[in-house]
Every structure is written in structure tokens, then in C-alpha cells.
Motif scaffolding. Sequence first.
Motif, mmCIF file in Angstrom:
data_model
loop_
_atom_site.group_PDB
_atom_site.id
_atom_site.type_symbol
_atom_site.label_atom_id
_atom_site.label_comp_id
_atom_site.label_asym_id
_atom_site.label_seq_id
_atom_site.Cartn_x
_atom_site.Cartn_y
_atom_site.Cartn_z
ATOM 1 N N GLY A 1 5.340 4.559 14.309
ATOM 2 C CA GLY A 1 5.327 5.556 13.242
ATOM 3 C C GLY A 1 4.831 4.984 11.939
ATOM 4 N N THR A 2 5.023 3.702 11.721
ATOM 5 C CA THR A 2 4.518 3.018 10.534
ATOM 6 C C THR A 2 3.051 2.707 10.797
ATOM 7 O OG1 THR A 2 6.702 2.077 10.150
ATOM 8 C CG2 THR A 2 4.862 1.058 8.999
ATOM 9 N N LYS A 3 2.184 3.195 9.924
ATOM 10 C CA LYS A 3 0.741 3.134 10.174
ATOM 11 C C LYS A 3 0.049 2.012 9.415
ATOM 12 C CE LYS A 3 1.011 6.935 12.543
ATOM 13 N NZ LYS A 3 1.224 6.798 13.957
ATOM 14 N N PHE A 4 -1.061 1.538 9.982
ATOM 15 C CA PHE A 4 -1.957 0.623 9.297
ATOM 16 C C PHE A 4 -2.981 1.461 8.559
ATOM 17 C CE2 PHE A 4 -6.050 -1.537 9.096
ATOM 18 C CZ PHE A 4 -5.691 -2.654 8.368
ATOM 19 N N GLY A 5 -3.134 1.166 7.274
ATOM 20 C CA GLY A 5 -4.137 1.881 6.503
ATOM 21 C C GLY A 5 -5.182 0.946 5.947
ATOM 22 N N CYS A 6 -4.769 0.102 5.014
ATOM 23 C CA CYS A 6 -5.741 -0.741 4.297
ATOM 24 C C CYS A 6 -5.525 -2.235 4.531
ATOM 25 C CB CYS A 6 -5.668 -0.438 2.806
ATOM 26 S SG CYS A 6 -4.089 -0.910 2.050
#
Length: 155
Positions: free
Chosen positions: A34-39
Motif C-alpha cells: 500500500g505504501t507506494k514508490f514515487g520519486c
Amino acid sequence: MSTQLTVNGQGHSLDVEADTPLLWVLRDELGLTGTKFGCGVASCGACTVDIDGTATRSCVMPVGALQGKHIRTIEAEPDRITAALQAAWIQLQVPQCGYCQSGMIMAAAALLRSTPKPSDADIDAGISNLCRCGTYQRIRAGIHAAAAQVRGSAA
């Protein structure tokens, strides 16, 4: 190296390097996606989790710095603030694509814990997460609705 982490109320003993970012431990070692990788540089907020009551960007947080800390992800059993935010998100159709929303909800929950009746300026100052779809007006409305619900339930 053995690392001890408490995530969503459960203890975990993991064999990971101390400088491994928490994001990758959550996703790859614990299966909490649920915790996403963005930058990857703590700018966007998609990876936001709660560490001892503080909204924290997990993509740059080394697990070696988290011994004895309590980590809460979007997968945790919702408390009254997180539940109110999730209900407001659904009611007001806050997300568009939804990719940033787990981090956005975690950041909003931390804001409401410290500022139970936030102004628009409080929200703008306290939520630095990015939403590529630009649903900032709905995010702000969702935070106000959740805050009102929490205040009403506490009365």
C-alpha cells in the motif's frame, strides 16, 4: 544484519542492511504494498508512513534508524482519524487515479492528530504530498470533512 521493526503493531526480525530504505523493507520484505514508490528522494509523499506519530517519507528513511519505533502503514487497522479520512475520501470521491492516496491519507492523519481543526492554510502547510491528478481541492475538502466527523464523534 538483523533488524527489529514494529510495523502495524507486529514485531518483525529482518535480515536487511541498516541503510536499506524502509519503503523497500515494507514492500519487498513484508509484502505491504500500500505504501507506494514515487520519486525516491522524499519529494512526492507517495511513500508516507507514520513513525511514532509523525508523517515520514519512507523512501529515504533507513531501517537502521527505526529500532524501537512504531511504524504504521495504510494497511494498519484504521483508528478513528484514519477511518474518518477513508470515509470522507469515498464520500467526496477524492482520488482520481489513487496512486498517491495512501501517502496522502497517512499525511492527513498526522495533520489531524496535531491540528484537529485545520484551516486551509494549515492543510496547505501540513500536506506537501504531490497529486499528479491535481485533486487538491477534494483532498482539502476530505480533510475538513474528516476533521468535522472526528470532532463530532469526540463530543
